[in-house]
Scaffold this motif. Structure first.
Motif, PDB file in Angstrom:
ATOM      1  N   GLY A  19      17.678 -67.972  51.043  1.00  0.00           N
ATOM      2  CA  GLY A  19      17.152 -66.553  51.135  1.00  0.00           C
ATOM      3  C   GLY A  19      16.065 -66.166  50.147  1.00  0.00           C
ATOM      4  N   ARG A  20      15.627 -66.955  49.211  1.00  0.00           N
ATOM      5  CA  ARG A  20      14.499 -66.865  48.245  1.00  0.00           C
ATOM      6  C   ARG A  20      13.223 -67.637  48.667  1.00  0.00           C
ATOM      7  NH1 ARG A  20      19.103 -66.906  44.732  1.00  0.00           N
ATOM      8  NH2 ARG A  20      18.497 -69.206  43.857  1.00  0.00           N
ATOM      9  N   ALA A  21      13.373 -68.623  49.671  1.00  0.00           N
ATOM     10  CA  ALA A  21      12.355 -69.239  50.344  1.00  0.00           C
ATOM     11  C   ALA A  21      10.944 -68.441  50.479  1.00  0.00           C
ATOM     12  CB  ALA A  21      12.794 -70.001  51.522  1.00  0.00           C
ATOM     13  N   TYR A  22      10.036 -69.137  50.331  1.00  0.00           N
ATOM     14  CA  TYR A  22       8.526 -68.504  50.463  1.00  0.00           C
ATOM     15  C   TYR A  22       7.991 -69.180  51.573  1.00  0.00           C
ATOM     16  CZ  TYR A  22       3.914 -67.152  49.807  1.00  0.00           C
ATOM     17  OH  TYR A  22       2.466 -66.370  49.925  1.00  0.00           O
ATOM     18  N   ALA A  23       8.367 -68.526  52.791  1.00  0.00           N
ATOM     19  CA  ALA A  23       7.636 -69.057  54.189  1.00  0.00           C
ATOM     20  C   ALA A  23       6.954 -67.973  54.820  1.00  0.00           C
ATOM     21  CB  ALA A  23       9.059 -69.236  54.828  1.00  0.00           C
ATOM     22  N   PRO A  24       5.901 -67.699  54.549  1.00  0.00           N
ATOM     23  CA  PRO A  24       5.018 -66.666  55.175  1.00  0.00           C
ATOM     24  C   PRO A  24       4.515 -66.970  56.510  1.00  0.00           C
ATOM     25  CG  PRO A  24       3.815 -67.135  53.334  1.00  0.00           C
ATOM     26  CD  PRO A  24       5.137 -67.951  53.156  1.00  0.00           C
TER      27      PRO A  24
END
Length: 133
Positions: A19-24
């Protein structure tokens, strides 16, 4: 073989960090929870970059986090992702898993059911120290 209670704990930890992944760019979040032989859990998520080659996968993030904390011996790794089924590790992550001989890789589905694999199943022709002899 990792027991059911521990696997459930690892799946929860992987989902939490997912849930804290950075996947823009891909919008595909992945979480990993790595169990050290001493019972410590190390987590990692994917962190993307506009220059895709600089992106770090969740699995390598967790492994590198553990190494940075002084752990180099592992019992199991759980991987969760935004897939409708299992999220399998990429080739680079499989090779890093081989470097640290992670014996059990658990891929969890969105409903928390899972399948367990050995490193040999995921990477049958491992490049390791013996390959350079």
């Amino acid at each position: 073989m990792t027991d059911e209670t521990t696997i459930a704990r690892l799946i929860r930890a992987a989902r939490d960090v997912q849930g804290r992944a950075y996947a823009p760019y891909s919008h595909f979040r992945v979480g990993a929870a790595l169990l050290g032989e001493d019972g410590t859990v190390y987590t990692g998520c994917n962190v993307e970059n506009a220059s895709y080659g600089l992106t770090i996968c969740a699995e390598r993030n967790a492994i590198f986090h553990a190494v940075a904390c002084g752990c180099r011996r592992f019992a199991a790794l759980v991987i969760t992702g935004d897939s409708k089924d299992l999220t399998a590790p990429c080739g680079a992550c499989r090779q890093v898993m081989a470097e640290f001989a992670i014996p059990e890789i658990i891929l969890a589905r969105p409903d928390d059911s899972y399948e367990t694999f050995t490193l040999q199943q995921l990477l049958p022709l491992t490049f390791d120290e013996s390959s350079m002899a």
